[in-house]
Scaffold this active site. Structure first.
Site, PDB file in Angstrom:
ATOM      1  N   ARG A  16       0.716  -1.358  -0.149  1.00  0.00           N
ATOM      2  CA  ARG A  16      -0.049  -0.079  -0.035  1.00  0.00           C
ATOM      3  C   ARG A  16       0.987   1.054  -0.072  1.00  0.00           C
ATOM      4  O   ARG A  16       2.109   1.295   0.056  1.00  0.00           O
ATOM      5  CB  ARG A  16      -1.009   0.086   1.084  1.00  0.00           C
ATOM      6  CG  ARG A  16      -0.453  -0.436   2.441  1.00  0.00           C
ATOM      7  CD  ARG A  16      -1.322   0.351   3.640  1.00  0.00           C
ATOM      8  NE  ARG A  16      -0.987   2.008   3.573  1.00  0.00           N
ATOM      9  CZ  ARG A  16       0.163   2.429   3.618  1.00  0.00           C
ATOM     10  NH1 ARG A  16       1.025   1.874   4.190  1.00  0.00           N
ATOM     11  NH2 ARG A  16      -0.141   3.987   3.491  1.00  0.00           N
ATOM     12  N   GLY A  17      -0.002   2.462  -0.282  1.00  0.00           N
ATOM     13  CA  GLY A  17       0.968   3.824  -0.402  1.00  0.00           C
ATOM     14  C   GLY A  17       0.959   3.726  -2.012  1.00  0.00           C
ATOM     15  O   GLY A  17       1.538   2.825  -2.326  1.00  0.00           O
ATOM     16  N   CYS A 125      -2.507   9.563   7.760  1.00  0.00           N
ATOM     17  CA  CYS A 125      -2.356   8.309   7.087  1.00  0.00           C
ATOM     18  C   CYS A 125      -0.791   7.804   7.468  1.00  0.00           C
ATOM     19  O   CYS A 125      -0.307   8.153   8.510  1.00  0.00           O
ATOM     20  CB  CYS A 125      -2.918   8.274   5.668  1.00  0.00           C
ATOM     21  SG  CYS A 125      -2.928   6.630   4.880  1.00  0.00           S
ATOM     22  N   ASP A 194      -1.775  10.652  -3.573  1.00  0.00           N
ATOM     23  CA  ASP A 194      -2.013   9.528  -4.290  1.00  0.00           C
ATOM     24  C   ASP A 194      -1.972   9.911  -5.819  1.00  0.00           C
ATOM     25  O   ASP A 194      -1.687   9.402  -6.790  1.00  0.00           O
ATOM     26  CB  ASP A 194      -3.239   8.726  -4.079  1.00  0.00           C
ATOM     27  CG  ASP A 194      -3.045   7.907  -2.805  1.00  0.00           C
ATOM     28  OD1 ASP A 194      -2.961   8.487  -1.796  1.00  0.00           O
ATOM     29  OD2 ASP A 194      -2.650   6.605  -3.010  1.00  0.00           O
TER      30      ASP A 194
HETATM   31  C1  RUB Z   1      -2.207   5.851   1.453  1.00  0.00           C
HETATM   32  C2  RUB Z   1      -2.192   7.287   1.327  1.00  0.00           C
HETATM   33  C3  RUB Z   1      -0.760   8.068   1.329  1.00  0.00           C
HETATM   34  C4  RUB Z   1      -0.255   8.374  -0.233  1.00  0.00           C
HETATM   35  C5  RUB Z   1       1.131   8.638  -0.309  1.00  0.00           C
HETATM   36  O1  RUB Z   1      -3.294   5.088   1.333  1.00  0.00           O
HETATM   37  O2  RUB Z   1      -3.036   8.027   1.151  1.00  0.00           O
HETATM   38  O3  RUB Z   1      -0.894   9.277   1.951  1.00  0.00           O
HETATM   39  O4  RUB Z   1      -0.450   6.920  -0.790  1.00  0.00           O
HETATM   40  O5  RUB Z   1       2.003   7.965   0.145  1.00  0.00           O
HETATM   41  P1  RUB Z   1      -3.574   3.448   1.348  1.00  0.00           P
HETATM   42  P2  RUB Z   1       3.435   7.461  -0.627  1.00  0.00           P
HETATM   43  O6  RUB Z   1      -2.910   3.268   2.582  1.00  0.00           O
HETATM   44  O7  RUB Z   1      -4.880   3.446   0.873  1.00  0.00           O
HETATM   45  O8  RUB Z   1      -2.545   2.996   0.180  1.00  0.00           O
HETATM   46  O9  RUB Z   1       4.014   8.977   0.043  1.00  0.00           O
HETATM   47  O10 RUB Z   1       4.117   6.592   0.608  1.00  0.00           O
HETATM   48  O11 RUB Z   1       3.326   7.287  -1.701  1.00  0.00           O
END
Ligand code: RUB
Length: 311
Positions: A16-17, A125, A194
């Site tokens: 995720r992320g 988050c 995202d």
């Molecule tokens: C994760 C989320 C993060 C972004 C950015 O949502 O909203 O703030 O993806 O993350 P989920 P990064 O847990 O539903 O995937 O900076 O790590 O790309």
């Protein structure tokens, strides 16, 4: 991991992320190309096309996934042999993964400069880019008081607490609904993204826009940390970002609510550009109004053409 395994892990949120999703998909395509046993270029293009579609369908909101896949496949149409296609996919995937990791590193250093010694900072988050800036500021000798929201229903805030603690920061966990109550005491809000739309709106974890609204009201700077592959060429052509809705069981288990209760579980929301003070990218700090320019300059014509060619 196979394409099927990676797509499944993304769906189940074991991966995720936004950045991690994109890097994992790039890695899966690289392995798919590396393991291809056939001799026909057409067959290879077909199987990579299916793999690309399966990965793209795994989660709908983060444009990083589409941009990542696009970066890996950008030479697929012009390759003249199986070997050339294999080499280009593997090289493009490695380049994308490296660029994406380097970007997080640079964002950490740039974002750190926007935070001052003694700042009280809230994050929402679990964003590796946002945490990169906070952790780098800590490494740069700034004493920060860091607050993390729980981030219902998945509670990614618990991961954020772990990440901060591992970096030597003692964070404070709050429930999501405490954000406005806390805001008057804060100096900055730092979140990830995202997708960033061509008008500068930022799509991030559900609740981000409420926090931005509270920050705006209290005149607390609201900073987004995002690699340039979080900007969406598709939005240039008017496509609206699909906000993923997940299973209602993530919000309340069976038996916790009367039968027939309607539960909504949108997992991202859009923060309007007016509430965003700065977007920290690997090519510098930009205002939301620079989003269109970044899409054109940084992602370039190939991405833009591909984003527009589906209609
Ligand atoms: C994760 C989320 C993060 C972004 C950015 O949502 O909203 O703030 O993806 O993350 P989920 P990064 O847990 O539903 O995937 O900076 O790590 O790309």
């Amino acid at each position: 991991m196979s394409v099927e395994d990676v797509a499944g892990a993304i769906k189940r949120m074991e991966i995720r992320g936004a950045a991690e999703i994109a890097r994992s998909a790039a890695g899966a395509l690289r392995d798919e190309a590396g393991d291809f046993q056939g001799h026909s270029l057409e067959e290879m293009r077909h199987s990579l096309g299916l793999a690309r579609d399966e990965l793209l369908e795994s989660r709908p909101t983060a444009i990083s996934l589409w941009n990542g896949v696009q970066a890996v496949m950008k030479d697929a149409a012009s390759a003249k042999s199986v070997d050339e296609l294999r080499r280009s996919v593997m090289k493009n995937a490695d380049d994308f993964i490296k660029r994406s990791k380097d970007a997080v590193d640079i964002i950490g250093h740039v974002g750190s400069r926007r935070l001052r010694d003694g700042d009280k900072v809230l994050t929402h988050c679990n964003s590796k880019a946002a945490l990169g800036a906070i952790i780098q500021a800590h490494k740069d000798g700034k004493h920060l008081e860091v607050y993390a929201t729980e981030s219902r229903p998945w509670r990614q805030g618990l991961q954020t607490i772990k990440d901060l603690t591992a970096a030597g920061i003692k964070p404070t966990l709050i429930v999501d609904s405490a954000a406005r109550w806390l805001m008057k005491d804060l100096d900055a809000v730092v979140v990830g993204a995202d997708t960033i739309c061509s008008n500068g709106a930022v799509i991030n974890k559900i609740g981000t826009s409420q926090i931005a609204l509270a920050a705006h009201e209290a005149r607390v700077p609201f900073m987004v940390c995002a690699e340039t592959f979080k900007f969406s060429p598709k939005t240039m052509y008017g496509e609206l970002v699909e906000i993923e809705e997940r299973d209602s069981g993530e919000v309340a288990k069976a038996g916790e609510v009367p039968p027939g209760t309607r539960i909504l579980n949108p997992v991202f929301d859009a923060t309007p550009p007016e509430y965003i003070d700065a977007i920290v990218t690997e090519i510098g700090v930009v205002p939301p109004s620079a989003a269109y320019e970044i899409i054109v300059r940084q992602l370039g014509q190939e991405f833009i053409f591909e984003a527009n060619s589906k209609w």
